[in-house]
Design an enzyme around this catalytic site. Structure first.
Site, PDB file in Angstrom:
ATOM      1  N   GLY A 277       0.831  -1.209   0.000  1.00 36.04           N
ATOM      2  CA  GLY A 277       0.000   0.000   0.000  1.00 36.04           C
ATOM      3  C   GLY A 277       0.857   1.246   0.000  1.00 36.04           C
ATOM      4  N   ARG A 278       1.917   1.228   0.788  1.00 38.12           N
ATOM      5  CA  ARG A 278       2.772   2.415   0.918  1.00 38.12           C
ATOM      6  C   ARG A 278       3.426   2.790  -0.417  1.00 38.12           C
ATOM      7  NH1 ARG A 278       4.690   0.058   6.772  1.00 38.12           N
ATOM      8  NH2 ARG A 278       2.821   0.786   7.849  1.00 38.12           N
ATOM      9  N   PHE A 397      -1.886   8.697   6.537  1.00 40.16           N
ATOM     10  CA  PHE A 397      -2.371   7.295   6.583  1.00 40.16           C
ATOM     11  C   PHE A 397      -1.339   6.281   6.047  1.00 40.16           C
ATOM     12  CE2 PHE A 397      -5.514   7.601   2.646  1.00 40.16           C
ATOM     13  CZ  PHE A 397      -4.442   7.693   1.796  1.00 40.16           C
ATOM     14  N   GLU A 398      -1.716   5.021   6.173  1.00 38.11           N
ATOM     15  CA  GLU A 398      -0.825   3.885   5.843  1.00 38.11           C
ATOM     16  C   GLU A 398       0.506   3.984   6.588  1.00 38.11           C
ATOM     17  OE1 GLU A 398      -0.780   1.535   2.672  1.00 38.11           O
ATOM     18  OE2 GLU A 398      -2.435   2.441   1.552  1.00 38.11           O
ATOM     19  N   GLY A 399       0.448   4.415   7.857  1.00 33.57           N
ATOM     20  CA  GLY A 399       1.656   4.631   8.650  1.00 33.57           C
ATOM     21  C   GLY A 399       2.039   6.088   8.547  1.00 33.57           C
TER      22      GLY A 399
END
Ligand code: MYA
Length: 590
Positions: A277-278, A397-399
């Protein structure tokens, strides 16, 4: 899925940098698009542009806070819901490079669509692709790939954001082998829209000592299952046309057939999903920046002030040039990473860097484009304010970028740190480090790497000769970096975990080194290509010069701050702020 068709595994480039190592054959030549990849990318990006002209109105969707169902249907018909799903399950079977390029095209046109599609395939059903069994894949993937069913990724909870392990949602095993799930998930993209939910929940286990422990497991939950419900649609700052809601699980009974992967291994499953995703955020950022640069250039060429077009003024040129270099550097990072993923590289470090660097350069580029358009940009009739709102989430988001910097530093340090544990066996560590050859027997792996470093090449031998100066600076910095890593490990030991400012410095140095390496490799490939025009070669040479000089300065600043007293000021100032519940005094006070 067509990722890594070679079946081979190659080590992470960034992990190697923590030892001061670069395997030149792994980073040169820069991974190129094959003729068939070019054809597919061209056909798909053309189709997306055609669809966008006819059906996508990002400003209207933002205003309505909704994506029309016919647009979602159209995206599915274009194949955009199953880009990486194998053809045998009805998807397009794209590899990582093609996925990045095609996904980026649609994400830049409308970030709400980008997030909807990203949450669907880069994380929503990614665990199914990575870890699902054949039966699960056959049952779900064909409908997910066409967009008949959308997917959502359910990890975050009210009390568990960055600290993903602390989730409270619980799945209890029943006598018949089914699981009952209770709990709540927060800010779930595609919630309500999706029919397929990848849900992470704690399950009970017994450890090797016979103690009861909780671990995380991964389940498929279907929207129609009794006990699944949703909160109101969140009223967000940006990406407003995408769906974000809470998801509630009230005694939801899930069959054992819906467990993804091994019970208790869910945390690793979630992390591996997030790694992919990142990367999507990095590739989306590249296309986003290209779109912004086109807007900014048009504005600069059409706007006249003081008798001249503003494109001719130095402070506007400084901004256009910065957006171009931001774009080139991020593109080099992303496509080096995807190219190596296709060859089987472990990529958790690299994808975290692509996300952090891409999201920050995207934000910086939007800020600069907004400044060029000035008053116009502040008005809602122009797209800048929407693009600004839409882009802010990528740093979160996503970390969060903070968590990903910590992850980059700590996960990178782990390798040399494990090796350095051997040093505990030696009486005088610093002596042994000065003369590792004498300590070979004890230092094993660590010593071998230290020796390699001492006799390491002074330049990247495969780099284009015209880039020699930057190549030398890179290898010099890499050596400084690996020594800093060792010194940091020895200085802090286990306490490095609580020392976030040291982690920040290490992470920033890592990012700058990976940027320089990817840019040097790509520019070398372009300069060696006889089909590229002199003008294009001049353009990339100038951008490379600018990126490497800037990046080297950033590296040097972070390297110095790792050991200087500067970072000691931060917690002291912050303590005052906390004690005063804010700034604490006024100009009228003293
Ligand atoms: S989804 C929610 C996002 N949430 C997060 O990203 C959570 C962030 N937190 C974490 O990542 C973890 O909790 C951290 C670990 C890193 C803090 N790959 O002891 P540990 C392994 C592989 O460090 P903790 C969302 O936002 C590690 O090696 N393995 O754990 C949707 C260890 O293994 P072992 C990993 O201290 C938005 C074990 O795990 C990784 O608890 C929608 C434990 O590690 C990793 N990365 O914390 C997005 N990390 O035990 C749509 C850890 O074997 C996107 N491990 O040593 C669309 C894009 C649109 C683009 C449009 C652009 C214009």
């Amino acid at each position: 899925m067509a990722t890594n068709p070679t079946g081979k595994e190659i080590p992470s480039i960034v992990a190697g940098m923590f030892y001061g190592e670069i395997i030149e054959d792994e980073v040169f030549p820069f991974p190129q698009f094959s003729e068939s990849q070019k054809e597919t990318a061209k056909a798909m990006t053309d189709a997306i542009q055609k669809f966008a002209v006819a059906s996508i109105d990002a400003a209207k969707f933002d205003k309505d806070s909704k994506l029309p169902p016919e647009v979602l249907k159209g995206l599915g018909e274009l194949g955009l819901c199953g880009l990486t799903v194998g053809e045998e399950y009805g998807g397009l079977g794209l590899d990582s490079t093609l996925y990045a390029r095609v996904f980026a095209e649609i994400a830049a046109i409308d970030p709400s669509i980008g997030v909807t599609l990203g949450a669907h395939q880069s994380i929503g059903y990614k665990a199914l692709i990575n870890e699902g069994n054949e039966e699960q894949k056959k049952k779900w993937l064909p409908r997910l790939a066409t967009g008949e069913v959308f997917a959502a990724f359910c990890l975050t909870e009210p009390g568990s954001g960055s600290d993903a392990y602390s989730i409270k949602t619980k799945a209890v095993k029943n006598d018949d082998g089914t699981f009952t799930i209770n709990g709540q998930k927060l800010w779930i993209t595609n919630a309500g829209l999706a029919g397929f939910y990848t849900v992470f929940a704690k399950t009970d286990h017994t450890d090797a000592q016979g103690n009861k422990v909780e671990k995380i497991s991964c389940f498929i939950v279907e929207k129609e299952m009794p006990g699944v419900s949703f909160g109101e649609k969140e009223d967000k700052m940006g990406i407003r046309a995408s769906e974000t809601r809470a998801v509630y699980f009230d005694n939801v009974r899930v069959p054992a057939a819906n467990i993804i992967g091994e019970l208790g291994k869910g945390f690793k499953i979630a992390m591996n999903v997030l790694n992919s995703g990142r990367l999507s955020i990095g590739s989306g950022a590249v296309s986003g920046m290209k779109m912004i640069l086109a807007l900014a250039t048009k504005q600069a060429k059409e706007r006249k002030q003081f008798g001249d077009y503003i494109v001719n003024y130095g402070l506007i040129q400084e901004k256009l040039s910065a957006i171009a270099t931001n774009t080139y550097a991020t593109e080099c990072l992303v496509y080096m990473t995807t190219g190596k993923i296709n060859q089987g590289m472990h990529f958790e470090h690299e994808s975290a860097i692509c996300k952090v660097y891409g999201s920050e350069k995207l934000w910086d580029s939007i800020d600069k484009a907004t400044q060029i358009a000035a008053g116009n940009a502040y008005m809602k009739e122009y797209p800048y304010e929407r693009i600004m709102r839409d882009s802010r989430i990528h740093l979160i988001f996503e970390g969060t970028n903070e968590i990903l910097r910590i992850f980059t530093a700590l996960s990178g340090i782990k390798g040399p740190s494990d090796d350095l544990k051997e040093l505990g066996k030696i009486a005088d560590v610093s002596k042994a480090l000065q003369d590792p050859i004498k300590s070979l027997g004890v230092l094993t792996n660590f010593a071998k790497k230290r020796i390699t470093k001492q006799f390491t090449t002074k330049t990247l031998t495969k780099c284009h000769p015209s880039l020699e100066r930057h190549s030398q600076k890179f290898t010099h910095s890499l050596k400084d970096f690996s020594v800093s890593v060792e010194n940091t490990i020895m200085k802090y030991g286990k306490n490095i975990i609580g020392n976030e400012l040291a982690q920040l410095r290490i992470a920033n140095m890592t990012i700058e080194l990976y940027v320089q390496l990817c840019v040097l490799s790509r520019t070398t490939a372009i300069l060696n290509n006889k089909d590229v025009s002199d003008s294009d070669k001049d353009y990339v040479t100038l951008m490379t010069e600018s990126i490497c000089r800037d990046s080297h300065q950033q590296f040097t600043k972070n390297h110095a701050r790792l050991t200087s007293s500067y970072d000691k000021l931060t917690p002291k100032i912050s303590k005052h702020v906390a004690e005063r519940d804010g700034f604490g005094f006024d100009i009228i006070d003293f």
